[in-house]
Design an enzyme around this catalytic site. Sequence first.
Site, mmCIF file in Angstrom:
data_model
loop_
_atom_site.group_PDB
_atom_site.id
_atom_site.type_symbol
_atom_site.label_atom_id
_atom_site.label_comp_id
_atom_site.label_asym_id
_atom_site.label_seq_id
_atom_site.Cartn_x
_atom_site.Cartn_y
_atom_site.Cartn_z
ATOM 1 N N HIS A 114 0.853 -1.188 0.000
ATOM 2 C CA HIS A 114 0.000 0.000 0.000
ATOM 3 C C HIS A 114 0.891 1.241 0.000
ATOM 4 O O HIS A 114 2.126 1.134 -0.150
ATOM 5 C CB HIS A 114 -0.957 -0.009 1.197
ATOM 6 C CG HIS A 114 -0.286 -0.273 2.507
ATOM 7 N ND1 HIS A 114 0.576 0.628 3.114
ATOM 8 C CD2 HIS A 114 -0.328 -1.348 3.348
ATOM 9 C CE1 HIS A 114 1.010 0.145 4.262
ATOM 10 N NE2 HIS A 114 0.494 -1.058 4.436
ATOM 11 N N GLU A 115 0.286 2.409 0.200
ATOM 12 C CA GLU A 115 1.033 3.663 0.114
ATOM 13 C C GLU A 115 2.150 3.744 1.156
ATOM 14 O O GLU A 115 3.162 4.419 0.939
ATOM 15 C CB GLU A 115 0.086 4.861 0.263
ATOM 16 C CG GLU A 115 -0.807 5.093 -0.941
ATOM 17 C CD GLU A 115 -2.088 4.267 -0.900
ATOM 18 O OE1 GLU A 115 -2.153 3.310 -0.091
ATOM 19 O OE2 GLU A 115 -3.009 4.564 -1.671
ATOM 20 N N HIS A 163 4.085 1.189 2.180
ATOM 21 C CA HIS A 163 5.219 0.483 1.574
ATOM 22 C C HIS A 163 5.826 1.320 0.446
ATOM 23 O O HIS A 163 7.051 1.400 0.301
ATOM 24 C CB HIS A 163 4.771 -0.858 0.999
ATOM 25 C CG HIS A 163 4.246 -1.824 2.003
ATOM 26 N ND1 HIS A 163 2.914 -2.158 2.073
ATOM 27 C CD2 HIS A 163 4.864 -2.532 2.981
ATOM 28 C CE1 HIS A 163 2.733 -3.045 3.038
ATOM 29 N NE2 HIS A 163 3.892 -3.280 3.611
ATOM 30 N N GLY A 223 9.099 0.981 8.480
ATOM 31 C CA GLY A 223 8.141 2.012 8.827
ATOM 32 C C GLY A 223 8.009 2.187 10.330
ATOM 33 O O GLY A 223 8.045 1.209 11.092
#
Length: 282
Positions: free
Chosen positions: A34-35, A37, A147
């Site tokens: 997704h955004e 990553h 992250g």
Amino acid sequence: MMLVKSIKEMQGIVKKWKKEGHSVGFVPTMGALHEGHQSLIERAARENDRVVVSIFVNPTQFGPTEDFDAYPRDLEKDCSLCQGVGVHVVFSPDAKELYFPDQSTMVHVSGLTDVLCGSKRPGHFDGVCLVVSKFFNIIQPDKAYFGQKDAQQVTVIKRMVRDLNLDVEIVVCPIVRESDGLARSSRNVYLSPEERQAALVLSRSLEVAKNALNNGERNASVLKAALLSCIVQEPLAEIDYVEIVDSESLQVLKGKIANSILIPVAVFIGKTRLIDNIAYKI
């Protein structure tokens, strides 16, 4: 972009890159990209000559009652995203390629893994450390990107790298949120529309804590009470944990806050377990 499933082939590609003088950035993922990553991959592409993204749903970090079988998988879609943001190799081995049937080696980081998610998911971080150390050995990255949403994981990986003298720089990237504040997560796809709305209680509670800190609150117990008070107002939320911890040791704080802290929360929304956090420097 290449899709590589063989360890030997991956090692050969990296050896060639290194011989040619290229730097290597690595983004480990379990797919369902997704955004969040994407932001890691884009930074890796900016800072390195070559980028490897692993896509591997790692069985050793899931407990027997967790969602390994149901975890979202779409390799074709993931590869499409990678191709558009500068990835040179997607490394996606099978579990039989990565793990020996009689494997007897483990990687355990004590202390940091005994609290928060580690206390709720026994063996989880042993599995994370094992697979990440294997990927580091195979890919030999100069930099690896993680992250901040998985804050405990980042702290554990940093300690493992330090203790084992691994020659890789760990780069921590900010949490990517949706427009309403929900932290991006592959598990968000599990949420019904009603649960998706209820999940906003995580970021909302953290904002309450942040505002209190900005207004001068320095008592960890008071902050925790404010978080709990916010979350319990959501009927669909079941608290797994809410803590105020030291950002380095991850030890729980109860009195006066004097150093940088991490405020991690884990909450079940329906059957879906979501995590979020904020870091705050005093």
